[in-house]
Design a protein around this motif. Structure first.
Motif, PDB file in Angstrom:
ATOM      1  N   ALA A 179      49.025  51.532  51.933  1.00  0.00           N
ATOM      2  CA  ALA A 179      49.380  50.736  50.725  1.00  0.00           C
ATOM      3  C   ALA A 179      48.846  49.779  50.669  1.00  0.00           C
ATOM      4  N   GLN A 180      49.028  48.893  51.631  1.00  0.00           N
ATOM      5  CA  GLN A 180      47.665  47.785  51.705  1.00  0.00           C
ATOM      6  C   GLN A 180      46.333  48.580  50.868  1.00  0.00           C
ATOM      7  N   GLY A 181      46.698  49.117  51.866  1.00  0.00           N
ATOM      8  CA  GLY A 181      44.288  49.664  51.477  1.00  0.00           C
ATOM      9  C   GLY A 181      44.782  50.319  49.975  1.00  0.00           C
ATOM     10  N   ARG A 182      45.273  50.762  49.862  1.00  0.00           N
ATOM     11  CA  ARG A 182      45.340  51.287  48.258  1.00  0.00           C
ATOM     12  C   ARG A 182      45.044  49.991  47.497  1.00  0.00           C
ATOM     13  N   ARG A 183      45.569  49.339  47.645  1.00  0.00           N
ATOM     14  CA  ARG A 183      45.575  48.002  46.743  1.00  0.00           C
ATOM     15  C   ARG A 183      44.490  47.079  46.919  1.00  0.00           C
ATOM     16  N   ALA A 184      43.856  47.086  47.773  1.00  0.00           N
ATOM     17  CA  ALA A 184      42.680  46.568  48.465  1.00  0.00           C
ATOM     18  C   ALA A 184      41.627  46.931  47.351  1.00  0.00           C
ATOM     19  N   HIS A 185      41.440  48.373  47.242  1.00  0.00           N
ATOM     20  CA  HIS A 185      40.315  49.004  46.682  1.00  0.00           C
ATOM     21  C   HIS A 185      40.925  49.116  44.778  1.00  0.00           C
ATOM     22  N   PHE A 231      40.286  61.192  51.793  1.00  0.00           N
ATOM     23  CA  PHE A 231      41.461  62.401  51.083  1.00  0.00           C
ATOM     24  C   PHE A 231      42.883  61.003  50.531  1.00  0.00           C
ATOM     25  N   THR A 232      42.966  59.654  51.311  1.00  0.00           N
ATOM     26  CA  THR A 232      44.416  59.420  51.667  1.00  0.00           C
ATOM     27  C   THR A 232      43.862  58.118  49.955  1.00  0.00           C
ATOM     28  N   TYR A 233      42.572  57.201  49.945  1.00  0.00           N
ATOM     29  CA  TYR A 233      42.468  56.791  48.808  1.00  0.00           C
ATOM     30  C   TYR A 233      41.685  56.977  47.468  1.00  0.00           C
ATOM     31  N   GLY A 234      41.636  56.359  46.922  1.00  0.00           N
ATOM     32  CA  GLY A 234      40.265  56.616  45.371  1.00  0.00           C
ATOM     33  C   GLY A 234      41.643  56.817  43.973  1.00  0.00           C
ATOM     34  N   THR A 235      41.003  55.991  43.238  1.00  0.00           N
ATOM     35  CA  THR A 235      41.446  56.321  41.528  1.00  0.00           C
ATOM     36  C   THR A 235      40.535  56.590  40.703  1.00  0.00           C
ATOM     37  N   LEU A 236      41.010  57.462  39.944  1.00  0.00           N
ATOM     38  CA  LEU A 236      39.141  57.573  39.061  1.00  0.00           C
ATOM     39  C   LEU A 236      39.203  56.446  38.074  1.00  0.00           C
ATOM     40  N   ASP A 237      40.086  54.739  37.889  1.00  0.00           N
ATOM     41  CA  ASP A 237      38.691  53.783  37.917  1.00  0.00           C
ATOM     42  C   ASP A 237      38.272  53.309  38.598  1.00  0.00           C
ATOM     43  N   GLU A 238      38.376  53.739  40.078  1.00  0.00           N
ATOM     44  CA  GLU A 238      37.722  53.485  40.681  1.00  0.00           C
ATOM     45  C   GLU A 238      36.596  53.671  40.478  1.00  0.00           C
ATOM     46  N   PHE A 239      36.166  55.495  40.522  1.00  0.00           N
ATOM     47  CA  PHE A 239      34.978  55.445  39.818  1.00  0.00           C
ATOM     48  C   PHE A 239      34.413  55.632  38.598  1.00  0.00           C
ATOM     49  N   GLU A 240      34.888  54.776  37.909  1.00  0.00           N
ATOM     50  CA  GLU A 240      34.770  55.109  36.352  1.00  0.00           C
ATOM     51  C   GLU A 240      33.053  54.602  36.005  1.00  0.00           C
ATOM     52  N   VAL A 241      32.766  53.770  37.139  1.00  0.00           N
ATOM     53  CA  VAL A 241      31.383  53.245  36.611  1.00  0.00           C
ATOM     54  C   VAL A 241      30.272  53.813  36.475  1.00  0.00           C
TER      55      VAL A 241
END
Length: 320
Positions: A39-45, A97-107
């Motif tokens: 959860a912390q790693g996901r928030r950091a991203h 396989f654990t992290y990443g959202t579409l917003d994080e790859f929008e650019v």
């Protein structure tokens, strides 16, 4: 940007000088595979998923009845497509396989769509450990087949459909390309594995020399793979470790990218060698000065921005 064809891949690739803008930014950015709670790693991203965004023709969302529940796909339509029926890149984001959202790859999705004049489709597959292999593979394969079946309605040329992804998404790109070949499925025009996890890099030179401080932590990959596979899964299976496929023949034309300062450099290079040896059409790009994840770092490094646009230009040459 050293670019090679299948006939002239160097026997090995290594590090140059780390891009100074990346070197300055990395200590302030998120870490993939950090020794922290998921959860912390996901928030950091989430810092990678904030606007403003590069301009583009249109962005909208598809929600399809996928094989494991609703499947969300974000569609990026360029201001001006390069053909009446456009080329399309189906994209599988990275994140172990654990992290990443579409917003994080929008650019990068917007930059590639607009620069190449193609439609990009970014898949919001289910993350591990909440979902285990092969859920993610099933979802990607489902959407690829859906796009072939619905290409005309989407304004897409079915002979210009590519599949790509970075890191774990690069792994899944290679896997789905193998699976479609094995099952005599629809024929991809192109696969674009970016610094793919073609095998576990723990005993490679790149995994050792790039193990810490360069965004992706080598030993963190152990945990992310553990999130993805079940105890009963065979980690050597080609649909988990595509470098182990008994043959790499008859795969789509490929653009494969590696980076000097990346734990996955050597396994990606090894996969490029396998593709070339099997007679596939291959363009191999190596960035000696960049790290894992560079398409997400375009705001922090002019070299990352330039490399992403150069990738878009290569894609445009094939399916634009």
């Amino acid at each position: 940007m050293p670019v090679y064809e299948g006939t002239d891949i160097p026997p090995s690739v290594g590090r140059g000088t780390l891009d100074p803008e990346l070197a300055a930014w990395l200590p302030t950015g998120p870490v993939l595979g950090a020794d922290v709670a998921i959860a912390q790693g996901r928030r950091a991203h989430t810092v990678l998923g904030t606007g403003p965004w590069p301009p583009i023709g249109a962005v909208d969302t598809l929600v399809l009845p996928g094989p494991h529940g609703s499947l969300t796909v974000r569609r990026h339509t360029p201001t001006r497509a390069t053909s009446t029926l456009a080329g399309a890149l189906v994209y599988i984001h990275g994140g172990g396989f654990t992290y990443g959202t579409l917003d994080e790859f929008e650019v990068p999705m917007r930059l590639i769509a607009e620069r190449a004049g193609i439609v990009t489709y970014a898949i919001e597959y289910q993350l591990a450990p909440e979902a285990k292999f092969p859920v993610q593979i099933d979802e990607v394969e489902f959407f690829v087949r859906w796009l072939f079946d619905n290409a005309e309605q989407e304004g897409v040329d079915s002979e210009k459909i590519a599949l790509g992804g970075d890191s774990a998404g690069g792994n899944m790109t290679c896997v789905v390309a193998l699976k479609l070949r094995d099952e005599t499925g629809p024929r991809l025009a192109l696969q674009v594995p970016l610094f793919p996890e073609a095998a576990f890099p723990g005993d490679t030179v790149s995994g050792s020399e790039n193990r810490v401080g360069l965004y992706l932590e080598t030993n963190g990959i152990y945990e992310m793979v553990r999130n993805y596979v079940k105890n009963s899964d065979d980690g050597r299976h080609p649909y988990i470790t595509p470098l182990n496929a008994p043959t790499h023949a008859d795969l789509p034309p490929t653009i494969l990218v590696t980076n000097g300062f990346d734990p996955l450099r050597d396994v990606g290079h090894a996969y490029a060698q396998k593709l070339a040896a099997a007679g596939n059409a291959l363009t191999y790009v190596h960035h000696p000065d960049l790290t894992h994840g560079f398409p997400q770092f375009t705001r922090y490094s002019a070299a990352c921005h330039r490399a992403t646009l150069e990738l878009a230009d290569l894609i445009k040459q094939r399916i634009g």
